[in-house]
Design an enzyme around this catalytic site. Structure first.
Site, PDB file in Angstrom:
ATOM      1  CG  HIS A  57     -13.930  13.873  14.417  1.00 51.20           C
ATOM      2  ND1 HIS A  57     -13.969  14.704  15.522  1.00 51.20           N
ATOM      3  CD2 HIS A  57     -13.990  12.608  14.902  1.00 51.20           C
ATOM      4  CE1 HIS A  57     -14.051  13.959  16.610  1.00 51.20           C
ATOM      5  NE2 HIS A  57     -14.063  12.689  16.263  1.00 51.20           N
TER       6      HIS A  57
ATOM      7  CB  CYS B 181     -17.296  12.299  16.642  1.00 50.26           C
ATOM      8  SG  CYS B 181     -16.679  11.708  18.218  1.00 50.26           S
TER       9      CYS B 181
ATOM     10  CG  ASN C 213     -12.478  12.489  19.706  1.00 50.00           C
ATOM     11  OD1 ASN C 213     -13.224  13.440  19.485  1.00 50.00           O
ATOM     12  ND2 ASN C 213     -12.750  11.255  19.320  1.00 50.00           N
TER      13      ASN C 213
HETATM   14  O1  UT7 Z   1     -14.438   9.987  17.151  1.00 51.72           O
HETATM   15  C1  UT7 Z   1     -14.605   8.642  16.812  1.00 51.72           C
HETATM   16  C2  UT7 Z   1     -14.292   7.860  18.016  1.00 51.72           C
HETATM   17  N1  UT7 Z   1     -13.089   7.182  18.166  1.00 51.72           N
HETATM   18  C3  UT7 Z   1     -12.067   6.927  17.363  1.00 51.72           C
HETATM   19  O2  UT7 Z   1     -11.944   7.383  16.285  1.00 51.72           O
HETATM   20  C4  UT7 Z   1     -11.046   5.981  17.892  1.00 51.72           C
HETATM   21  C5  UT7 Z   1     -10.762   4.874  16.955  1.00 51.72           C
HETATM   22  N2  UT7 Z   1      -9.795   3.922  17.460  1.00 51.72           N
HETATM   23  C6  UT7 Z   1      -8.523   4.253  17.755  1.00 51.72           C
HETATM   24  O3  UT7 Z   1      -8.133   5.398  17.613  1.00 51.72           O
HETATM   25  C7  UT7 Z   1      -7.573   3.153  18.187  1.00 51.72           C
HETATM   26  O4  UT7 Z   1      -8.174   1.908  18.005  1.00 51.72           O
HETATM   27  C8  UT7 Z   1      -7.118   3.298  19.670  1.00 51.72           C
HETATM   28  C9  UT7 Z   1      -6.223   4.502  19.792  1.00 51.72           C
HETATM   29  C10 UT7 Z   1      -8.336   3.444  20.564  1.00 51.72           C
HETATM   30  C11 UT7 Z   1      -6.329   2.067  20.076  1.00 51.72           C
HETATM   31  O5  UT7 Z   1      -5.226   1.850  19.211  1.00 51.72           O
HETATM   32  P1  UT7 Z   1      -4.919   0.408  18.647  1.00 51.72           P
HETATM   33  O6  UT7 Z   1      -3.682   0.506  17.871  1.00 51.72           O
HETATM   34  O7  UT7 Z   1      -6.171  -0.061  17.933  1.00 51.72           O
HETATM   35  O8  UT7 Z   1      -4.656  -0.407  19.960  1.00 51.72           O
HETATM   36  P2  UT7 Z   1      -5.386  -1.714  20.499  1.00 51.72           P
HETATM   37  O9  UT7 Z   1      -6.760  -1.381  20.970  1.00 51.72           O
HETATM   38  O10 UT7 Z   1      -5.229  -2.774  19.481  1.00 51.72           O
HETATM   39  O11 UT7 Z   1      -4.504  -2.038  21.771  1.00 51.72           O
HETATM   40  C12 UT7 Z   1      -3.143  -2.440  21.650  1.00 51.72           C
HETATM   41  C13 UT7 Z   1      -2.585  -2.691  23.039  1.00 51.72           C
HETATM   42  C14 UT7 Z   1      -3.456  -3.582  23.902  1.00 51.72           C
HETATM   43  O12 UT7 Z   1      -2.595  -4.427  24.642  1.00 51.72           O
HETATM   44  P3  UT7 Z   1      -2.389  -5.970  24.203  1.00 51.72           P
HETATM   45  O13 UT7 Z   1      -3.757  -6.571  24.252  1.00 51.72           O
HETATM   46  O14 UT7 Z   1      -1.810  -5.900  22.822  1.00 51.72           O
HETATM   47  O15 UT7 Z   1      -1.445  -6.474  25.243  1.00 51.72           O
HETATM   48  C15 UT7 Z   1      -4.122  -2.633  24.853  1.00 51.72           C
HETATM   49  O16 UT7 Z   1      -4.468  -3.214  26.099  1.00 51.72           O
HETATM   50  O17 UT7 Z   1      -2.453  -1.458  23.757  1.00 51.72           O
HETATM   51  C16 UT7 Z   1      -3.041  -1.590  25.060  1.00 51.72           C
HETATM   52  N3  UT7 Z   1      -3.597  -0.287  25.455  1.00 51.72           N
HETATM   53  C17 UT7 Z   1      -2.882   0.645  26.095  1.00 51.72           C
HETATM   54  N4  UT7 Z   1      -1.605   0.681  26.528  1.00 51.72           N
HETATM   55  C18 UT7 Z   1      -1.167   1.808  27.119  1.00 51.72           C
HETATM   56  C19 UT7 Z   1      -4.853   0.189  25.262  1.00 51.72           C
HETATM   57  N5  UT7 Z   1      -4.950   1.421  25.747  1.00 51.72           N
HETATM   58  C20 UT7 Z   1      -3.750   1.751  26.276  1.00 51.72           C
HETATM   59  C21 UT7 Z   1      -3.230   2.886  26.909  1.00 51.72           C
HETATM   60  N6  UT7 Z   1      -1.955   2.887  27.311  1.00 51.72           N
HETATM   61  N7  UT7 Z   1      -3.983   4.004  27.108  1.00 51.72           N
END
Ligand code: UT7
Length: 325
Positions: A252, A115, A282
């Site tokens: 980004h 990225c 992204n």
């Molecule tokens: O370019 C650099 C690369 N990447 C990034 O910059 C990404 C950086 N990270 C992020 O943007 C965020 O961490 C995410 C968008 C990937 C995730 O958001 P979050 O607020 O950190 O969510 P989380 O991983 O803590 O997940 C919260 C909940 C989980 O359920 P439980 O365990 O709380 O029951 C996940 O299983 O959301 C669930 N979840 C989803 N639900 C619906 C994870 N992915 C999804 C989904 N749809 N696609």
């Protein structure tokens, strides 16, 4: 007088196939539009169609940037493509773009910094121009990330899209301070010890397959705002500038919440932050030039204004660039 790399034009290309969050849910991904929008700001992404490669997208973006610069491909003596999704292992996607542009002069190579790829590629091209190795460079960020996604992993497959963005750099002169037009300064970092947080679980030299994207999103998020603000502080300090010298932040485009967090740390109002993540998700190396192109095309970014670009990606590569348009 010093040599400066002047940004003479920019362009972008998004494949025609638009996939909304609801489309993903309808295709069987266990997710909702509400979750994706709330957590990331993403509403849709573009996917390349079968047979459409990274070099196809890159060539279209390059052609648009050359047109805006009023130049022909025959003026170009350097092509740098930042990509994690090359057409082939070799030759480089940059040489494929060179062939598609119908030219044989100059040199061309790819940069792989995920990225942060566009900021790395911009830095390499700027170095070449300032050393006199090139006079006109096309710097492209281009990706077909949809091909690295695991459709069974909802934590990653909803976050990425395909696209390409490009800029044309031309050698010019400046007095050597921040009032010059062109690339004023760049800074790059990496921390490969953080490999496990964001990687692809395959490769020519390991599994013999190309693998799928794996990410510990929470951990990447935790590092992102902090490490991005560190590179921004570094580049501002190096150039003895305060954050209010920045007319536009063109970051980004990974997650709206990361961008908002960074803007808040810099005390930059949302009106001075370019945000396009909702439209194309992204797109890794393509995201900064796509955002830049959007804000130039709609007249927000004007000649003479100071733009700050910043990015972070796998291998915990980071970088920032200060450019006066
Ligand atoms: O370019 C650099 C690369 N990447 C990034 O910059 C990404 C950086 N990270 C992020 O943007 C965020 O961490 C995410 C968008 C990937 C995730 O958001 P979050 O607020 O950190 O969510 P989380 O991983 O803590 O997940 C919260 C909940 C989980 O359920 P439980 O365990 O709380 O029951 C996940 O299983 O959301 C669930 N979840 C989803 N639900 C619906 C994870 N992915 C999804 C989904 N749809 N696609």
């Amino acid at each position: 007088m010093v040599v400066r790399s002047i940004l003479a034009g920019c362009g972008g290309y998004l494949p025609q196939q638009v996939v909304t969050n609801n489309d993903l849910a309808a295709r069987g991904v266990e997710t909702t539009d509400e979750w994706i929008v709330q957590r990331t700001g993403i509403a849709q992404r573009h996917f390349a169609t079968e047979g459409e490669t990274t070099s196809d997208l890159a060539t279209k973006a390059a052609q648009a940037a050359l047109t805006q610069a009023g130049l022909s491909a025959h003026d170009v003596d350097l092509i740098v493509v930042a990509t994690t999704t090359p057409d082939n292992v070799f030759p480089s996607t940059a040489t494929r773009v060179q062939a598609k542009l119908g030219v044989t002069r100059g040199f061309a190579f790819d940069v792989q910094a995920v990225c942060s790829g566009f900021v790395y590629a911009l830095t390499m091209a700027d170095n070449a121009i300032r050393l006199g190795q090139a006079k006109t460079a096309v710097v492209i960020g281009a990706e077909t990330l949809s091909r690295l996604l695991d459709w069974e992993d909802r934590t990653t497959c909803v976050l990425f899209g395909d696209g390409a963005g490009a800029v044309v750099l031309q050698a010019g002169e400046g007095q050597g301070d921040a009032t010059d037009r062109g690339i004023i300064s760049t800074c790059l970092h990496a921390d490969g010890t953080q490999y496990d947080h964001l990687y692809v679980d395959g490769g020519v030299g390991s599994t013999g397959t190309f693998g799928h994207m794996r990410m510990d999103g929470r951990e990447v998020f935790r590092h992102a705002v902090q490490r991005l603000s560190e590179v921004v502080d570094e580049i501002l300090e190096k150039n003895k500038l305060a954050a209010d010298a920045i007319d536009w932040l063109v970051p980004h485009q990974a997650n709206q919440r990361i961008i908002d967090g960074l803007a808040k740390k810099l005390h930059l109002p949302p009106e001075r932050v370019v945000m396009t993540v909702s439209k194309h998700a992204n797109t890794s190396a393509a995201s900064i030039p796509l955002a830049l192109n959007a804000a130039v095309a709609d007249g927000r970014i004007q000649k003479g204004q100071m733009v700050l670009m910043d990015a972070m990606g796998g291998g915990f590569t980071r970088g920032a660039a200060l450019v006066r348009m």
